[in-house]
Design a protein around this motif. Structure first.
Motif, PDB file in Angstrom:
ATOM      1  N   ALA A  22      -6.766   6.766   9.933  1.00 11.41           N
ATOM      2  CA  ALA A  22      -7.595   6.871   8.717  1.00 11.41           C
ATOM      3  C   ALA A  22      -7.827   8.409   8.388  1.00 11.41           C
ATOM      4  O   ALA A  22      -7.692   8.985   7.361  1.00 11.41           O
ATOM      5  N   ASP A  23      -8.039   9.088   9.576  1.00 11.95           N
ATOM      6  CA  ASP A  23      -8.411  10.662   9.286  1.00 11.95           C
ATOM      7  C   ASP A  23      -7.034  11.155   9.103  1.00 11.95           C
ATOM      8  O   ASP A  23      -7.327  12.245   8.400  1.00 11.95           O
ATOM      9  N   GLU A  24      -5.862  11.122   9.761  1.00 14.24           N
ATOM     10  CA  GLU A  24      -4.542  11.589   9.408  1.00 14.24           C
ATOM     11  C   GLU A  24      -4.142  11.430   8.098  1.00 14.24           C
ATOM     12  O   GLU A  24      -3.789  12.310   7.578  1.00 14.24           O
ATOM     13  N   LEU A  25      -4.470  10.141   7.689  1.00 15.82           N
ATOM     14  CA  LEU A  25      -3.508   9.919   6.356  1.00 15.82           C
ATOM     15  C   LEU A  25      -4.565  10.246   5.260  1.00 15.82           C
ATOM     16  O   LEU A  25      -3.903  10.128   4.159  1.00 15.82           O
ATOM     17  N   LEU A  26      -5.708   9.899   5.569  1.00 15.85           N
ATOM     18  CA  LEU A  26      -6.593  10.166   4.309  1.00 15.85           C
ATOM     19  C   LEU A  26      -7.486  11.533   4.360  1.00 15.85           C
ATOM     20  O   LEU A  26      -8.207  11.926   3.420  1.00 15.85           O
TER      21      LEU A  26
ATOM     22  N   PRO B 246       0.978  -1.050   0.152  1.00 16.88           N
ATOM     23  CA  PRO B 246      -0.102  -0.051   0.113  1.00 16.88           C
ATOM     24  C   PRO B 246       0.925   1.386  -0.136  1.00 16.88           C
ATOM     25  O   PRO B 246       2.047   1.432   0.338  1.00 16.88           O
ATOM     26  N   ASP B 247       0.263   2.482  -0.188  1.00 21.13           N
ATOM     27  CA  ASP B 247       0.934   3.718  -0.355  1.00 21.13           C
ATOM     28  C   ASP B 247       1.429   4.042   1.212  1.00 21.13           C
ATOM     29  O   ASP B 247       2.504   4.528   1.258  1.00 21.13           O
ATOM     30  N   HIS B 248       0.502   3.647   2.043  1.00 22.46           N
ATOM     31  CA  HIS B 248       1.029   3.806   3.404  1.00 22.46           C
ATOM     32  C   HIS B 248       0.654   2.628   4.281  1.00 22.46           C
ATOM     33  O   HIS B 248      -0.294   2.090   4.191  1.00 22.46           O
ATOM     34  N   MET B 249       1.545   2.419   5.255  1.00 24.60           N
ATOM     35  CA  MET B 249       1.531   1.401   6.250  1.00 24.60           C
ATOM     36  C   MET B 249       1.775   1.694   7.580  1.00 24.60           C
ATOM     37  O   MET B 249       2.878   1.266   8.282  1.00 24.60           O
ATOM     38  N   PRO B 250       0.772   2.506   8.327  1.00 23.57           N
ATOM     39  CA  PRO B 250       1.195   3.084   9.634  1.00 23.57           C
ATOM     40  C   PRO B 250       1.194   2.059  10.643  1.00 23.57           C
ATOM     41  O   PRO B 250       0.310   1.152  10.679  1.00 23.57           O
ATOM     42  N   ARG B 251       2.257   2.339  11.731  1.00 25.20           N
ATOM     43  CA  ARG B 251       2.152   1.682  12.841  1.00 25.20           C
ATOM     44  C   ARG B 251       1.289   2.377  14.017  1.00 25.20           C
ATOM     45  O   ARG B 251       1.472   3.486  13.847  1.00 25.20           O
ATOM     46  N   ALA B 252       0.569   1.574  14.558  1.00 24.69           N
ATOM     47  CA  ALA B 252      -0.230   2.109  15.677  1.00 24.69           C
ATOM     48  C   ALA B 252       0.642   3.073  16.701  1.00 24.69           C
ATOM     49  O   ALA B 252       0.046   4.238  16.900  1.00 24.69           O
ATOM     50  N   THR B 253       1.667   2.568  16.968  1.00 23.72           N
ATOM     51  CA  THR B 253       2.550   3.471  18.119  1.00 23.72           C
ATOM     52  C   THR B 253       3.106   4.620  17.534  1.00 23.72           C
ATOM     53  O   THR B 253       3.486   5.529  18.203  1.00 23.72           O
ATOM     54  N   ALA B 254       2.956   4.987  16.151  1.00 19.40           N
ATOM     55  CA  ALA B 254       3.306   6.299  15.647  1.00 19.40           C
ATOM     56  C   ALA B 254       2.301   7.364  15.628  1.00 19.40           C
ATOM     57  O   ALA B 254       2.676   8.264  15.124  1.00 19.40           O
ATOM     58  N   TYR B 255       1.164   6.922  16.108  1.00 18.02           N
ATOM     59  CA  TYR B 255      -0.136   7.842  16.085  1.00 18.02           C
ATOM     60  C   TYR B 255      -0.540   7.879  17.288  1.00 18.02           C
ATOM     61  O   TYR B 255      -1.921   8.095  17.471  1.00 18.02           O
ATOM     62  N   ILE B 256       0.039   7.740  18.461  1.00 15.03           N
ATOM     63  CA  ILE B 256      -0.510   7.760  19.639  1.00 15.03           C
ATOM     64  C   ILE B 256      -1.360   9.319  19.992  1.00 15.03           C
ATOM     65  O   ILE B 256      -2.251   9.280  20.734  1.00 15.03           O
TER      66      ILE B 256
END
Length: 487
Positions: free
Chosen positions: A216-220, A112-122
């Protein structure tokens, strides 16, 4: 332009897909919790939504689609694995994340274009929770923060359940600090041995559901670069994106909770326009489980010598909204089909993917709510046109560079190990089979031909018969010793 039709779980109807902004199509798919190897069922949504991603990029353009799939790297299962193994949580999540990426690449899935890890978006999660509390949709109690489901009137709309039905049919955590048994955790306390972050409610960690809403809100939506690409029409519909996908097991409670959080935090009527869910996986007609001894990971199959593209083929041979039954028969049929495709296209070079355009028949099949079974049927019809077969198969995720390289290595190793003996034996047997066929065409009795073919197949020999003659080729299970009985 190709019209894409998708079955929308939210409306329970098949609908034409009309993106909010056709220059900025956005899709979010729930990814894995990284504490162990991905099992076969984990691969199904990856493969399904990989096909949709490929279709969207073809229809709307590579630069006009954003696909996000997350990694859950803070979870009690991960904590338990660290405690029992004595390894650090960071080491476990880093290792299993890479395992997942390697295994999904093996089954032909694009990243995918983004594969965010949860711990990076606390931080984003904390901010969303604070907003929910301020708006009266969440409350703090006993070092926890919980979402008040009764504050959201549409709770249960996705799964078609009332709150009373959910309480009766679900295993809900009984806790004295809950106002309603269905209220779910947004934040919970952490002890010294558990990962934690500072927050207005004390040191703790997020609940499972909040991470997808925040990421989702942050990246999209919120991402600065994203704002530059949004059309005025899209800006008039803030915080809403096009497609949210995942396995059917996530419909409730995970996706139901995501919708409640996102809509209440952002003041919207919806989180995503279209919700897609793939059905679950079985093995030989039974639910996959360790207790039944039919549980295996993608890596188990790969290590047994099952090519990743065979896994992909079996998955796509069943429509994504139907239960998928993994069987040895299907695996064998997929291997034979892909072997035939490799043999037919071995000496060809694929067309430039940036300029290649799939036939409309293939596009129509995939665009019809991802009718991948029909798409595979179309590919099989291209065997008389090897170049078209190669290009169209690659567009759907088959005959990739690794599969072709592995095929070449296997053939090279076969030639080296067998020398000229096997080639001579196969040539002699091909002549004999051709003679039997010629005789049978006169007598109309093909029993000897069929028996000879069966024996060749048992020896791992692929039989190709045409008007010009007979060609025999070694398959992956070729056994030279078994040919002695046919000489």
């Amino acid at each position: 332009m190709t019209t894409i039709k998708l079955h929308n779980t939210k409306t329970r109807k098949r609908e034409d897909f009309n993106p909010i902004d056709d220059k900025n199509v956005r899709m979010y798919v729930c990814g894995p919790t990284v504490y162990d190897r991905a099992h076969l069922g984990n691969a199904r949504p990856v493969i399904v939504f990989d096909v949709l991603n490929r279709l969207l990029r073809h229809v709307y353009g590579e630069d006009h689609v954003t696909y996000v799939r997350n990694f859950t790297d803070v979870d009690d299962k991960i904590n338990a694995r660290a405690a029992e193994s004595g390894r650090s949580i960071g080491d476990i999540t880093a290792e299993t994340t890479q395992w997942f990426l390697d295994d999904m690449a093996a089954v032909g899935a694009l990243e995918p274009d983004h594969m965010p890890r949860a711990t990076a978006y606390i931080l984003q999660m904390v901010e969303m929770i604070e907003g929910l509390i301020a708006k009266g949709h969440a409350y703090a109690a006993d070092e926890h923060v919980l979402f008040a489901v009764e504050s959201y009137k549409e709770y249960g709309a996705l799964s078609g359940r009332s709150i009373d039905d959910m309480i009766a049919g679900a295993r809900v955590e009984v806790a004295p600090y809950k106002r309603n048994p269905m209220d779910f955790v947004l934040w919970k306390p952490s002890d010294d041995a558990t990962p934690g972050w500072d927050s207005p409610w004390g040191r703790g960690r997020p609940g499972w559901h909040i991470e997808c809403s925040a990421m989702a809100d942050e990246l999209l939506w919120k991402e600065p670069l994203r704002q530059d690409r949004l059309s005025e029409g899209a800006k008039s519909q803030p915080h809403v994106f096009d497609i949210h996908g995942g396995g059917l097991d996530l419909q409730f409670p995970h996706h139901e909770d995501e919708i409640a959080q996102s809509c209440c935090a952002n003041g919207t009527d919806e989180m995503a326009r279209y919700w897609l869910h793939n059905e679950m996986l079985q093995v030989e007609g039974k639910k996959m489980s360790k207790s039944l001894g039919n549980f295996f990971t993608v890596r188990d199959l790969l290590d047994q010598g099952v090519p990743g593209e065979v896994i992909r083929f079996v998955m796509l041979s069943t429509h994504y909204r139907k239960p998928m039954d993994w069987t040895e028969k299907k695996r064998d049929e997929a291997e034979k089909t892909l072997r035939k495709w490799l043999d037919l296209t071995r000496d060809l070079q694929p067309s430039d993917p940036t300029t290649f355009a799939p036939d409309q028949k293939l596009l129509d099949a995939v665009a019809d709510d991802l009718n991948t079974h029909l798409a595979l049927t179309y590919l099989n019809a291209l065997t008389a046109q090897p170049q078209k077969l190669l290009d169209h198969a690659r567009w759907l995720g088959f005959l990739g560079d690794k599969a072709r390289q592995d095929d070449e290595k296997a053939r090279s190793a076969y030639t080296t190990s067998m020398g000229s003996g096997a080639s001579d034996a196969l040539a002699s047997l091909a002549n004999r089979l051709d003679e039997l066929r010629q005789t049978a065409m006169q007598s109309k009795d093909f029993s000897q031909v069929d028996a000879f073919k069966t024996a060749l197949l048992a020896a791992g020999v692929e039989v190709r018969m045409s008007k010009t003659g007979v060609d025999l080729q070694p398959a992956s299970n070729f056994d030279l010793a078994k040919l002695d009985a046919l000489k």
